[in-house]
Design a protein around this motif. Structure first.
Motif, PDB file in Angstrom:
ATOM      1  N   HIS A   1      -7.523   9.100  -0.194  1.00 46.45           N
ATOM      2  CA  HIS A   1      -6.616   8.069  -1.177  1.00 46.45           C
ATOM      3  C   HIS A   1      -5.699   7.808  -0.158  1.00 46.45           C
ATOM      4  O   HIS A   1      -4.412   7.118  -0.348  1.00 46.45           O
ATOM      5  CB  HIS A   1      -5.917   8.711  -2.353  1.00 46.45           C
ATOM      6  CG  HIS A   1      -6.866   9.300  -3.404  1.00 46.45           C
ATOM      7  ND1 HIS A   1      -7.751   8.441  -4.049  1.00 46.45           N
ATOM      8  CD2 HIS A   1      -7.240  10.630  -3.673  1.00 46.45           C
ATOM      9  CE1 HIS A   1      -8.522   9.269  -4.823  1.00 46.45           C
ATOM     10  NE2 HIS A   1      -8.105  10.428  -4.535  1.00 46.45           N
ATOM     11  N   ASP A   2      -5.774   7.527   1.153  1.00 48.19           N
ATOM     12  CA  ASP A   2      -4.984   7.065   2.225  1.00 48.19           C
ATOM     13  C   ASP A   2      -5.041   5.485   1.996  1.00 48.19           C
ATOM     14  O   ASP A   2      -6.103   4.939   2.435  1.00 48.19           O
ATOM     15  CB  ASP A   2      -5.448   7.555   3.479  1.00 48.19           C
ATOM     16  CG  ASP A   2      -4.480   7.193   4.633  1.00 48.19           C
ATOM     17  OD1 ASP A   2      -3.651   6.093   4.450  1.00 48.19           O
ATOM     18  OD2 ASP A   2      -4.461   7.683   5.632  1.00 48.19           O
ATOM     19  N   GLY A   3      -3.821   4.827   1.864  1.00 47.45           N
ATOM     20  CA  GLY A   3      -4.078   3.409   1.778  1.00 47.45           C
ATOM     21  C   GLY A   3      -3.613   2.759   3.001  1.00 47.45           C
ATOM     22  O   GLY A   3      -3.738   1.689   3.244  1.00 47.45           O
TER      23      GLY A   3
ATOM     24  N   THR B   1      -0.116   4.988  -2.141  1.00 49.71           N
ATOM     25  CA  THR B   1      -0.273   6.161  -1.159  1.00 49.71           C
ATOM     26  C   THR B   1       0.660   7.398  -1.306  1.00 49.71           C
ATOM     27  O   THR B   1       0.332   8.280  -1.571  1.00 49.71           O
ATOM     28  CB  THR B   1      -0.327   5.634   0.275  1.00 49.71           C
ATOM     29  OG1 THR B   1      -1.245   4.767   0.302  1.00 49.71           O
ATOM     30  CG2 THR B   1      -0.572   6.514   1.358  1.00 49.71           C
TER      31      THR B   1
ATOM     32  N   ARG C   1       0.845  -1.226   0.010  1.00 54.44           N
ATOM     33  CA  ARG C   1      -0.128  -0.004  -0.014  1.00 54.44           C
ATOM     34  C   ARG C   1       0.706   1.386   0.113  1.00 54.44           C
ATOM     35  O   ARG C   1       0.338   2.349  -0.329  1.00 54.44           O
ATOM     36  CB  ARG C   1      -1.011  -0.003   1.196  1.00 54.44           C
ATOM     37  CG  ARG C   1      -2.019  -0.736   1.214  1.00 54.44           C
ATOM     38  CD  ARG C   1      -3.262  -0.509   1.749  1.00 54.44           C
ATOM     39  NE  ARG C   1      -4.167  -1.506   2.091  1.00 54.44           N
ATOM     40  CZ  ARG C   1      -5.168  -1.671   2.851  1.00 54.44           C
ATOM     41  NH1 ARG C   1      -5.270  -0.591   3.475  1.00 54.44           N
ATOM     42  NH2 ARG C   1      -5.980  -2.821   2.814  1.00 54.44           N
TER      43      ARG C   1
ATOM     44  N   HIS D   1      -2.366   9.748   2.926  1.00 57.50           N
ATOM     45  CA  HIS D   1      -2.133   9.524   4.383  1.00 57.50           C
ATOM     46  C   HIS D   1      -2.061  10.854   5.346  1.00 57.50           C
ATOM     47  O   HIS D   1      -2.578  11.095   6.285  1.00 57.50           O
ATOM     48  CB  HIS D   1      -1.285   8.478   4.733  1.00 57.50           C
ATOM     49  CG  HIS D   1      -1.150   8.134   5.972  1.00 57.50           C
ATOM     50  ND1 HIS D   1      -2.167   7.437   6.901  1.00 57.50           N
ATOM     51  CD2 HIS D   1      -0.039   8.446   6.934  1.00 57.50           C
ATOM     52  CE1 HIS D   1      -1.690   7.226   7.822  1.00 57.50           C
ATOM     53  NE2 HIS D   1      -0.256   7.753   8.189  1.00 57.50           N
TER      54      HIS D   1
ATOM     55  N   PRO E   1      -7.503   4.059   5.340  1.00 52.13           N
ATOM     56  CA  PRO E   1      -8.408   4.124   4.264  1.00 52.13           C
ATOM     57  C   PRO E   1      -9.942   4.838   4.892  1.00 52.13           C
ATOM     58  O   PRO E   1     -10.105   4.550   6.030  1.00 52.13           O
ATOM     59  CB  PRO E   1      -8.734   3.090   3.677  1.00 52.13           C
ATOM     60  CG  PRO E   1      -7.862   2.089   3.871  1.00 52.13           C
ATOM     61  CD  PRO E   1      -7.475   2.316   5.262  1.00 52.13           C
TER      62      PRO E   1
END
Length: 138
Positions: free
Chosen positions: A85-87, A31, A27, A112, A90
C-alpha cells in the motif's frame, strides 16, 4: 563500489508520478493512514520536535531523485523492498526498478515503511538476498 556487496532499496524514492509537491501531498494521506499507529508514535515526536522543517527538506530533496537512472548502472546485486500500500513507491514502481537491475523485488504488507511493522519478513528477505546474491570481497 569495490567494497559494496549488495544494495537494498527499502521504500525507494518516488515513482515519476509523485515527483511534485502536490502529487506527493495527494499520496501522503492514503499512505500514512496505512502505516501502523506504533510507527507514527515512534517517529512522530521527532518530527514534532524538529518543527517539521527537516522532514520537509528531506522530502524536497527526494523529489528530483531518479533511481531509474542509477539502478541499471549498479554493479552490486540489488534487492528492492516496498509495501503493498505504498503510495510513494508503489509495487509497480518497485517491480520496475527491480527489473532495471535484474533484481528481486519483495512486496511486504503495509505502506511506505513496511519493514517497520513487518521486521521478520523484511529480515528474511534481506537474509535470503545476502545468502544467494551477495558475495564477500576477497
Amino acid at each position: 563500489p569495490d567494497r559494496v556487496t549488495g544494495v537494498v532499496l527499502a521504500g525507494p524514492t518516488f515513482d515519476p508520478a509523485v515527483r511534485t509537491l502536490s502529487a506527493l501531498a495527494r499520496r501522503a494521506a492514503p499512505t500514512i493512514l496505512r502505516e501502523r499507529p506504533a510507527e507514527l508514535l515512534a517517529a512522530g515526536p521527532s518530527y514534532l520536535h524538529s518543527g517539521g522543517l527537516p522532514l520537509l527538506r528531506f522530502l524536497l530533496s527526494a523529489l528530483p531523485d531518479r533511481p531509474e537512472d542509477l539502478v541499471p548502472q549498479m554493479t552490486a546485486p540489488v534487492l528492492v523492498i516496498t509495501g503493498q500500500h505504498d503510495g510513494f513507491a508503489p509495487p509497480a514502481w518497485a517491480r520496475h526498478l527491480a527489473a532495471l537491475a535484474s533484481a528481486p523485488c519483495v512486496i511486504l504488507p503495509g505502506a511506505h515503511n513496511a519493514p517497520f511493522p513487518h521486521p521478520r519478513k523484511a529480515d528474511a528477505a534481506v537474509r535470503e538476498f545476502t545468502r544467494t546474491s551477495c558475495r564477500p570481497h576477497q
